[in-house]
Design a protein around this motif. Sequence first.
Motif, PDB file in Angstrom:
ATOM      1  N   VAL A  99      12.747 -40.247   4.372  1.00 42.50           N
ATOM      2  CA  VAL A  99      12.153 -41.539   4.680  1.00 42.50           C
ATOM      3  C   VAL A  99      12.920 -42.291   5.766  1.00 42.50           C
ATOM      4  O   VAL A  99      12.361 -43.124   6.485  1.00 42.50           O
ATOM      5  CB  VAL A  99      12.047 -42.393   3.391  1.00 42.50           C
ATOM      6  N   HIS A 100      14.223 -41.970   5.928  1.00 39.61           N
ATOM      7  CA  HIS A 100      15.054 -42.633   6.933  1.00 39.61           C
ATOM      8  C   HIS A 100      15.119 -41.864   8.250  1.00 39.61           C
ATOM      9  O   HIS A 100      15.848 -42.269   9.168  1.00 39.61           O
ATOM     10  CB  HIS A 100      16.465 -42.837   6.389  1.00 39.61           C
ATOM     11  N   GLY A 101      14.405 -40.761   8.350  1.00 38.05           N
ATOM     12  CA  GLY A 101      14.419 -39.963   9.570  1.00 38.05           C
ATOM     13  C   GLY A 101      15.522 -38.925   9.612  1.00 38.05           C
ATOM     14  O   GLY A 101      15.764 -38.318  10.654  1.00 38.05           O
ATOM     15  N   ASN A 102      16.205 -38.692   8.486  1.00 41.52           N
ATOM     16  CA  ASN A 102      17.292 -37.719   8.433  1.00 41.52           C
ATOM     17  C   ASN A 102      16.756 -36.322   8.138  1.00 41.52           C
ATOM     18  O   ASN A 102      15.696 -36.164   7.514  1.00 41.52           O
ATOM     19  CB  ASN A 102      18.302 -38.099   7.345  1.00 41.52           C
ATOM     20  N   ARG A 103      17.493 -35.317   8.554  1.00 40.90           N
ATOM     21  CA  ARG A 103      17.129 -33.939   8.230  1.00 40.90           C
ATOM     22  C   ARG A 103      17.215 -33.731   6.736  1.00 40.90           C
ATOM     23  O   ARG A 103      18.000 -34.379   6.035  1.00 40.90           O
ATOM     24  CB  ARG A 103      18.045 -32.957   8.952  1.00 40.90           C
ATOM     25  N   THR A 104      16.411 -32.845   6.228  1.00 37.76           N
ATOM     26  CA  THR A 104      16.451 -32.496   4.810  1.00 37.76           C
ATOM     27  C   THR A 104      17.086 -31.122   4.661  1.00 37.76           C
ATOM     28  O   THR A 104      16.972 -30.272   5.546  1.00 37.76           O
ATOM     29  CB  THR A 104      15.042 -32.470   4.197  1.00 37.76           C
ATOM     30  N   GLU A 105      17.748 -30.905   3.552  1.00 34.67           N
ATOM     31  CA  GLU A 105      18.334 -29.595   3.284  1.00 34.67           C
ATOM     32  C   GLU A 105      17.239 -28.635   2.835  1.00 34.67           C
ATOM     33  O   GLU A 105      16.138 -29.044   2.465  1.00 34.67           O
ATOM     34  CB  GLU A 105      19.423 -29.709   2.209  1.00 34.67           C
ATOM     35  N   ASN A 106      17.546 -27.336   2.854  1.00 33.32           N
ATOM     36  CA  ASN A 106      16.580 -26.344   2.414  1.00 33.32           C
ATOM     37  C   ASN A 106      16.197 -26.591   0.960  1.00 33.32           C
ATOM     38  O   ASN A 106      17.039 -26.883   0.114  1.00 33.32           O
ATOM     39  CB  ASN A 106      17.153 -24.934   2.538  1.00 33.32           C
ATOM     40  N   ALA A 199      20.382 -34.468  21.105  1.00 34.77           N
ATOM     41  CA  ALA A 199      20.942 -35.111  19.918  1.00 34.77           C
ATOM     42  C   ALA A 199      20.425 -34.447  18.646  1.00 34.77           C
ATOM     43  O   ALA A 199      21.195 -34.161  17.721  1.00 34.77           O
ATOM     44  CB  ALA A 199      20.591 -36.603  19.918  1.00 34.77           C
ATOM     45  N   VAL A 200      19.130 -34.172  18.592  1.00 36.78           N
ATOM     46  CA  VAL A 200      18.555 -33.529  17.406  1.00 36.78           C
ATOM     47  C   VAL A 200      19.075 -32.104  17.276  1.00 36.78           C
ATOM     48  O   VAL A 200      19.376 -31.636  16.169  1.00 36.78           O
ATOM     49  CB  VAL A 200      17.020 -33.550  17.468  1.00 36.78           C
ATOM     50  N   MET A 201      19.206 -31.400  18.393  1.00 39.11           N
ATOM     51  CA  MET A 201      19.716 -30.031  18.342  1.00 39.11           C
ATOM     52  C   MET A 201      21.150 -30.001  17.820  1.00 39.11           C
ATOM     53  O   MET A 201      21.527 -29.101  17.063  1.00 39.11           O
ATOM     54  CB  MET A 201      19.631 -29.391  19.727  1.00 39.11           C
ATOM     55  N   SER A 202      21.952 -30.989  18.201  1.00 29.41           N
ATOM     56  CA  SER A 202      23.326 -31.067  17.691  1.00 29.41           C
ATOM     57  C   SER A 202      23.319 -31.363  16.196  1.00 29.41           C
ATOM     58  O   SER A 202      24.088 -30.777  15.428  1.00 29.41           O
ATOM     59  CB  SER A 202      24.110 -32.154  18.433  1.00 29.41           C
ATOM     60  N   GLU A 203      22.447 -32.279  15.776  1.00 31.58           N
ATOM     61  CA  GLU A 203      22.367 -32.627  14.359  1.00 31.58           C
ATOM     62  C   GLU A 203      21.994 -31.418  13.508  1.00 31.58           C
ATOM     63  O   GLU A 203      22.494 -31.237  12.406  1.00 31.58           O
ATOM     64  CB  GLU A 203      21.333 -33.743  14.171  1.00 31.58           C
ATOM     65  N   TYR A 204      21.125 -30.569  14.043  1.00 28.54           N
ATOM     66  CA  TYR A 204      20.666 -29.397  13.302  1.00 28.54           C
ATOM     67  C   TYR A 204      21.542 -28.171  13.529  1.00 28.54           C
ATOM     68  O   TYR A 204      21.224 -27.077  13.084  1.00 28.54           O
ATOM     69  CB  TYR A 204      19.219 -29.071  13.685  1.00 28.54           C
ATOM     70  N   ASN A 205      22.641 -28.352  14.248  1.00 24.86           N
ATOM     71  CA  ASN A 205      23.576 -27.250  14.513  1.00 24.86           C
ATOM     72  C   ASN A 205      22.909 -26.066  15.216  1.00 24.86           C
ATOM     73  O   ASN A 205      23.273 -24.911  14.988  1.00 24.86           O
ATOM     74  CB  ASN A 205      24.227 -26.771  13.207  1.00 24.86           C
ATOM     75  N   ILE A 206      21.930 -26.359  16.064  1.00 23.62           N
ATOM     76  CA  ILE A 206      21.273 -25.297  16.825  1.00 23.62           C
ATOM     77  C   ILE A 206      22.196 -24.776  17.911  1.00 23.62           C
ATOM     78  O   ILE A 206      22.245 -23.577  18.186  1.00 23.62           O
ATOM     79  CB  ILE A 206      19.951 -25.816  17.424  1.00 23.62           C
ATOM     80  N   GLY A 207      22.954 -25.671  18.519  1.00 30.74           N
ATOM     81  CA  GLY A 207      23.899 -25.277  19.556  1.00 30.74           C
ATOM     82  C   GLY A 207      24.193 -26.431  20.486  1.00 30.74           C
ATOM     83  O   GLY A 207      23.411 -27.378  20.595  1.00 30.74           O
ATOM     84  N   LYS A 208      25.325 -26.355  21.159  1.00 29.13           N
ATOM     85  CA  LYS A 208      25.744 -27.403  22.096  1.00 29.13           C
ATOM     86  C   LYS A 208      25.853 -26.813  23.495  1.00 29.13           C
ATOM     87  O   LYS A 208      26.276 -25.663  23.662  1.00 29.13           O
ATOM     88  CB  LYS A 208      27.086 -27.993  21.663  1.00 29.13           C
TER      89      LYS A 208
END
Length: 384
Positions: A99-106, A199-208
């Motif tokens: 609801v706050h726009g945060n990623r959800t865990e699996n 920013a979203v890619m960093s949050e999701y640990n996709i890569g930097k």
Amino acid sequence: MISIPMQANISENDVFNPELKNKKTETGLHIILTTDEVDARPIYISGNFNGWVTQDKDFVMEQIGINSYQYKFPENFNYPEILLYKFTKGDWSDVEIDVHGNRTENRFTKMHTGIQKEHVARWRKNWLPFKQSYLPQVKIISDEFKIPQLNKTRKIWALLPHDYDKTDERYPVMYLQDAQNLFNEKAAYGNWEIDKKLAVMSEYNIGKIIIIAIEHAEEDRIKEYNVGKTVLGKGQGKKYIRFVTETLKPFVDQNFRTKTEREFTGIGGSSMGGLVSIFSGLKNPETYGKLMIFSPSLWVVPELKINPKKAYSADTKIYLYAGGDESETMIEHVKKFQENLLSSHFVKDKIKINLSINRYGTHSETYWSDEFPKAIEWLFFQSK
């Protein structure tokens, strides 16, 4: 877009009816999903049971109410010991969030039968929203960086990972054309919003990654991105390519913590910026191992030559995008380019091309923005 028919004979209340529950769960797991945000996009379930494919037609959920969906695993389904899954609207750029726009865990369950109730508060759309704390550090390398090959100067930016100053890590680099339209909120035709996507890619640990954004030459943009003689006349593209390759890249490698090897170096752009990036890669395969080519201006009929003396490696990757609503010939041109490139004796079996086509895509920053994180992920952070 997949159209999901409504079932008039099943209401939202029926989903939780005990008799219906017993009837529907005799042979497998039955997942019921409700959501607060409803739109026309279909919902998919993806997880460790299908390789986390996000648009798997075998795992599209059936809409059974205004804001409710269901998926019933088929009889004799081969379940993992622990079923891991997430819900998406067809892509990780459109994945579920809280609801706050945060990623959800699996999500997970050990159930193989019965009803599993789930709820999604919100959905990402085109990778947004983003968190301020993950935004890249945006630095001006120079307002007047010298281009000796053209006897000009140019404004050049560096977008560094948000935690660049807190680590000793080295990063891959992507050189992008048309910096004015990449993250400038005041851009006349909109912008790619690459800062927010990173920013979203960093949050999701996709890569930097480090992005080097080179502003175009305003009224001389077309001339500078035009390589050789085309229907636009004689261009300065060869000199511009030499600038990026022989002057700018060495400076960046000397002043930032980069991974300097070709397999960690990319170049890209859209329209004429995409065209000059094609030539950059073909002329300098020893420098660029990744090409990000969006809606290239192949209509100018460039003379594309592959130098047999240049070494192409098996890790050369090209992400090629085109929109169906750009022009009558855009998709035809990019498919022909792909065909010609892959048929070349000198690059056969050495270049991997990911051709992405959006049938409704126009020649605009909106669609290039959507492709940007997908391209970066595939080019630099996916091994499959």
